[in-house]
Motif scaffolding. Structure first.
Motif, PDB file in Angstrom:
ATOM      1  N   ILE A   1       0.870  -1.174   0.000  1.00 46.70           N
ATOM      2  CA  ILE A   1       0.000   0.000   0.000  1.00 46.70           C
ATOM      3  C   ILE A   1       0.906   1.224   0.000  1.00 46.70           C
ATOM      4  O   ILE A   1       1.592   1.510   0.981  1.00 46.70           O
ATOM      5  CB  ILE A   1      -0.937   0.010   1.219  1.00 46.70           C
ATOM      6  CG1 ILE A   1      -1.933  -1.153   1.117  1.00 46.70           C
ATOM      7  CG2 ILE A   1      -1.686   1.339   1.303  1.00 46.70           C
ATOM      8  CD1 ILE A   1      -2.859  -1.277   2.305  1.00 46.70           C
ATOM      9  N   ALA A   2       0.906   1.925  -1.118  1.00 47.70           N
ATOM     10  CA  ALA A   2       1.770   3.109  -1.239  1.00 47.70           C
ATOM     11  C   ALA A   2       1.142   4.324  -0.577  1.00 47.70           C
ATOM     12  O   ALA A   2       1.857   5.204  -0.068  1.00 47.70           O
ATOM     13  CB  ALA A   2       2.047   3.400  -2.714  1.00 47.70           C
ATOM     14  N   GLU A   3      -0.205   4.363  -0.595  1.00 43.49           N
ATOM     15  CA  GLU A   3      -0.890   5.531  -0.035  1.00 43.49           C
ATOM     16  C   GLU A   3      -2.364   5.198   0.138  1.00 43.49           C
ATOM     17  O   GLU A   3      -2.944   4.442  -0.632  1.00 43.49           O
ATOM     18  CB  GLU A   3      -0.731   6.737  -0.969  1.00 43.49           C
ATOM     19  CG  GLU A   3      -1.277   8.034  -0.422  1.00 43.49           C
ATOM     20  CD  GLU A   3      -0.858   9.259  -1.242  1.00 43.49           C
ATOM     21  OE1 GLU A   3      -1.391  10.352  -0.967  1.00 43.49           O
ATOM     22  OE2 GLU A   3      -0.004   9.107  -2.142  1.00 43.49           O
ATOM     23  N   GLU A   4      -2.984   5.770   1.148  1.00 37.79           N
ATOM     24  CA  GLU A   4      -4.437   5.668   1.295  1.00 37.79           C
ATOM     25  C   GLU A   4      -4.962   6.935   1.949  1.00 37.79           C
ATOM     26  O   GLU A   4      -4.241   7.641   2.650  1.00 37.79           O
ATOM     27  CB  GLU A   4      -4.845   4.441   2.102  1.00 37.79           C
ATOM     28  CG  GLU A   4      -4.496   4.458   3.572  1.00 37.79           C
ATOM     29  CD  GLU A   4      -5.113   3.271   4.309  1.00 37.79           C
ATOM     30  OE1 GLU A   4      -6.359   3.197   4.350  1.00 37.79           O
ATOM     31  OE2 GLU A   4      -4.356   2.440   4.832  1.00 37.79           O
ATOM     32  N   GLY A   5      -6.227   7.236   1.680  1.00 38.40           N
ATOM     33  CA  GLY A   5      -6.820   8.431   2.255  1.00 38.40           C
ATOM     34  C   GLY A   5      -8.185   8.695   1.662  1.00 38.40           C
ATOM     35  O   GLY A   5      -8.700   7.907   0.862  1.00 38.40           O
ATOM     36  N   ASN A   6      -8.777   9.824   2.044  1.00 38.79           N
ATOM     37  CA  ASN A   6     -10.064  10.154   1.457  1.00 38.79           C
ATOM     38  C   ASN A   6      -9.850  10.565   0.006  1.00 38.79           C
ATOM     39  O   ASN A   6      -8.779  11.076  -0.360  1.00 38.79           O
ATOM     40  CB  ASN A   6     -10.803  11.216   2.278  1.00 38.79           C
ATOM     41  CG  ASN A   6     -10.178  12.588   2.158  1.00 38.79           C
ATOM     42  OD1 ASN A   6     -10.148  13.190   1.079  1.00 38.79           O
ATOM     43  ND2 ASN A   6      -9.671  13.115   3.267  1.00 38.79           N
ATOM     44  N   PRO A   7     -10.843  10.338  -0.858  1.00 37.07           N
ATOM     45  CA  PRO A   7     -10.612  10.541  -2.299  1.00 37.07           C
ATOM     46  C   PRO A   7     -10.229  11.966  -2.681  1.00 37.07           C
ATOM     47  O   PRO A   7      -9.408  12.166  -3.579  1.00 37.07           O
ATOM     48  CB  PRO A   7     -11.940  10.114  -2.933  1.00 37.07           C
ATOM     49  CG  PRO A   7     -12.934  10.086  -1.825  1.00 37.07           C
ATOM     50  CD  PRO A   7     -12.179   9.793  -0.581  1.00 37.07           C
ATOM     51  N   GLU A   8     -10.796  12.947  -2.010  1.00 34.44           N
ATOM     52  CA  GLU A   8     -10.479  14.328  -2.370  1.00 34.44           C
ATOM     53  C   GLU A   8      -9.003  14.632  -2.167  1.00 34.44           C
ATOM     54  O   GLU A   8      -8.338  15.196  -3.041  1.00 34.44           O
ATOM     55  CB  GLU A   8     -11.325  15.297  -1.535  1.00 34.44           C
ATOM     56  CG  GLU A   8     -11.107  16.754  -1.909  1.00 34.44           C
ATOM     57  CD  GLU A   8     -12.000  17.700  -1.136  1.00 34.44           C
ATOM     58  OE1 GLU A   8     -11.847  18.921  -1.304  1.00 34.44           O
ATOM     59  OE2 GLU A   8     -12.850  17.228  -0.357  1.00 34.44           O
ATOM     60  N   ASP A   9      -8.471  14.219  -1.020  1.00 36.55           N
ATOM     61  CA  ASP A   9      -7.050  14.464  -0.746  1.00 36.55           C
ATOM     62  C   ASP A   9      -6.157  13.665  -1.680  1.00 36.55           C
ATOM     63  O   ASP A   9      -5.176  14.191  -2.222  1.00 36.55           O
ATOM     64  CB  ASP A   9      -6.724  14.099   0.707  1.00 36.55           C
ATOM     65  CG  ASP A   9      -7.326  15.065   1.704  1.00 36.55           C
ATOM     66  OD1 ASP A   9      -7.722  16.176   1.284  1.00 36.55           O
ATOM     67  OD2 ASP A   9      -7.420  14.710   2.892  1.00 36.55           O
TER      68      ASP A   9
END
Length: 243
Positions: A216-224
């Motif tokens: 997992i390189a990155e995760e977060g809310n879609p807007e960010d």
């Protein structure tokens, strides 16, 4: 405790003397009612994650906790019961039985659980009320995929996993399937979706997980994640698909 937890999960495949790490220390949580999108290039390990969550494959290390139960410890019989009763799966290809009608395809799946939804009503819910008695060859690709979604829904699963559900469809049929998925998300169904439909990921999901080379390189809310990705690999991927 989150509804779904994957903790330090590894999956390795061996081809001769070569070992491929498909999932390398995967850790994330998903709350009940979330729609989570998993993005990444081909070979990133997305479908491996989905197959492990769906009980279709097993990991080599780590925990896979679904509603408080660690399915990574399940034997074959327990995994079969889990696949039948707890989770639905919608694949890239529809896997419908060609000599059964839409209704019969849905009934076939619902016969294996005790609290199945009414097949006819479930097909009506996905917009196929007038196609109930049609065979797969008489349905468009989008309609066949909606039958597949109805089949998964009919078993009353706690979550549905979607593996590239629109990638085999003609472009004009993609929207009808995404609309059904959007409606399901608004109803609060827990959904994990592997897809390259970027607008859907950005506009409909609660959270996005971006995978690259098994991690997992990155995760977060879609807007960010879409407007201000933190990782260069994420930015390069988004530029490739969004232009």
């Amino acid at each position: 405790m989150a509804y779904i937890e994957m903790k330090h999960s590894y999956k390795r495949y061996k081809t001769g003397d070569v070992e491929i790490i498909a999932n390398n220390d995967i850790t994330f949580e998903i709350e009940k009612g979330e729609l989570v999108i998993i993005l990444g290039s081909s070979g990133a390990g997305k479908s491996t994650v989905l197959n492990i969550l769906g009980g279709m494959d097993t990991n080599d290390e780590g925990k896979v906790i679904i509603d408080g139960k660690d399915i990574s410890n399940y034997n074959a019989k327990q995994l079969t019961a889990y696949r039948r009763n707890d989770v639905g799966f919608v694949f890239q290809f529809y896997n419908l039985v060609s000599n059964l009608t839409a209704k019969e395809n849905v009934e076939l799946a619902s016969e294996i659980v005790a609290d199945a939804k009414d097949a006819e009503q479930t097909l009506i819910d996905v917009g196929l009320g007038k196609r109930i008695n049609n065979f797969p060859a008489q349905l468009s690709g989008g309609e066949q995929q909606r039958v597949a979604i109805a089949r998964a829904l009919s078993r009353n699963p706690d979550a549905i996993l979607f593996d590239e559900p629109t990638s085999a469809l003609d472009p004009e049929m993609v929207g009808e399937v995404l609309k059904i998925m959007q409606d399901l998300a608004q109803e609060g169904l827990t959904m994990i979706v592997v897809t390259h439909e970027m607008e859907f990921a950005r506009d409909v999901s609660n959270r996005v997980i971006f995978m690259d080379k098994g991690v997992i390189a990155e995760e977060g809310n879609p807007e960010d994640l879409f407007t201000n990705p933190k990782e260069e690999r994420t930015s390069e991927f988004l530029q490739r698909y969004l232009g």
